[in-house]
Motif scaffolding. Structure first.
Motif, PDB file in Angstrom:
ATOM      1  N   GLU A  90       0.928  -1.509  -0.071  1.00 41.18           N
ATOM      2  CA  GLU A  90       0.372  -0.287   0.015  1.00 41.18           C
ATOM      3  C   GLU A  90       0.975   1.229  -0.081  1.00 41.18           C
ATOM      4  N   SER A  91       2.093   1.311   0.791  1.00 42.35           N
ATOM      5  CA  SER A  91       2.809   2.377   0.569  1.00 42.35           C
ATOM      6  C   SER A  91       3.720   3.083  -0.957  1.00 42.35           C
ATOM      7  N   VAL A  92       3.433   1.293  -1.722  1.00 42.25           N
ATOM      8  CA  VAL A  92       4.659   1.624  -2.299  1.00 42.25           C
ATOM      9  C   VAL A  92       3.671   2.324  -3.300  1.00 42.25           C
ATOM     10  N   HIS A  93       2.213   1.676  -2.953  1.00 36.22           N
ATOM     11  CA  HIS A  93       1.581   2.017  -4.627  1.00 36.22           C
ATOM     12  C   HIS A  93       1.449   4.181  -4.434  1.00 36.22           C
ATOM     13  N   ASP A  94       0.926   3.649  -2.980  1.00 32.59           N
ATOM     14  CA  ASP A  94       0.481   5.359  -2.599  1.00 32.59           C
ATOM     15  C   ASP A  94       1.660   6.355  -3.353  1.00 32.59           C
TER      16      ASP A  94
END
Length: 228
Positions: A90-94
């Motif tokens: 999720e952090s990478v996606h954000d």
């Protein structure tokens, strides 16, 4: 009055009992619904499991229940790691969502800057420098490059001396004098006329310069030979 008060209390108690009975019935219906859902899911799960086992058997894949149980245990044991992994995703996606507009703008700026360089002729200049490099590599061998590397210090020292202000003035004066001469109409001098010109102050200074220059040049050569 007392009969009315007692009747009111009885009515209130009846309403509360009705509410309690309704809650009990609602809970019973909810429990029955859950039980029905669990029963249906159990049937579906059994059918899906049977179908999966059948398909695996047809495909020639051996099913080991112990392996599956071990896999489930590992999954349960690593739920924390899986959760952290999902948080990382999720952090990478954000991050990608935040960086994408910036990267897009950087790309546009780079394209605009390249177009500006093209308009100003910088790219053509760089291409011509590439041709210069090709000509250098064509006309000079690797041995020449090694000689250049061995003598680069002497070359830079020479350039350093030549680029001093007094040397630049002298070189510019020599170039200006040479440029002012008409090589097609050089005046001829006889020996007698040359002898008379040698008596002029300019020629005396010139001869003195040449004599001192040659003497110092010979001294420098002798010093260099002694050092070697």
């Amino acid at each position: 009055m007392e009969d009315i008060s007692i009747q009111s209390q009885i009515d209130a108690i009846n309403r509360k009992l009705d509410f309690i009975l309704e809650e009990i019935m609602a809970q019973k219906q909810s429990r029955e619904s859950r039980e029905d859902l669990i029963s249906d899911l159990s049937v579906i799960g059994k059918d899906a499991f049977s179908h999966t086992v059948s398909q695996l058997d047809k495909a020639g894949v051996e099913f080991d229940g112990e392996v599956l149980a071990g896999l489930l245990v590992k999954l349960i044991r690593n739920l924390g790691n899986i959760n952290e992994l999902m948080d990382t995703f999720e952090s990478v996606h954000d991050l990608i969502k935040n960086v994408t507009p910036i990267a897009h703008q950087v790309g546009l700026d780079a394209i605009n800057k390249m177009a500006e360089f093209e308009r100003k002729g910088y790219l053509d200049f760089i291409r011509e420098l590439g041709r210069v490099g090709e000509n250098i590599t064509t006309h000079f061998s690797p041995a020449d490059a090694r000689d250049l590397a061995d003598n680069i210090v002497n070359i830079l020292e020479t350039v350093k001396r030549v680029t001093k202000p007094d040397m630049l003035v002298a070189v510019n004066n020599a170039i200006a004098v040479y440029g002012s001469l008409d090589m097609q109409n050089i005046e001829e001098f006889s020996l007698w006329k040359a002898f008379r010109e040698m008596r002029s102050p300019e020629m005396r200074k010139g001869m003195g310069f040449m004599v001192n220059f040659l003497k110092n040049l010979v001294k420098q050569q002798e010093l260099r030979q002694k050092r070697q």
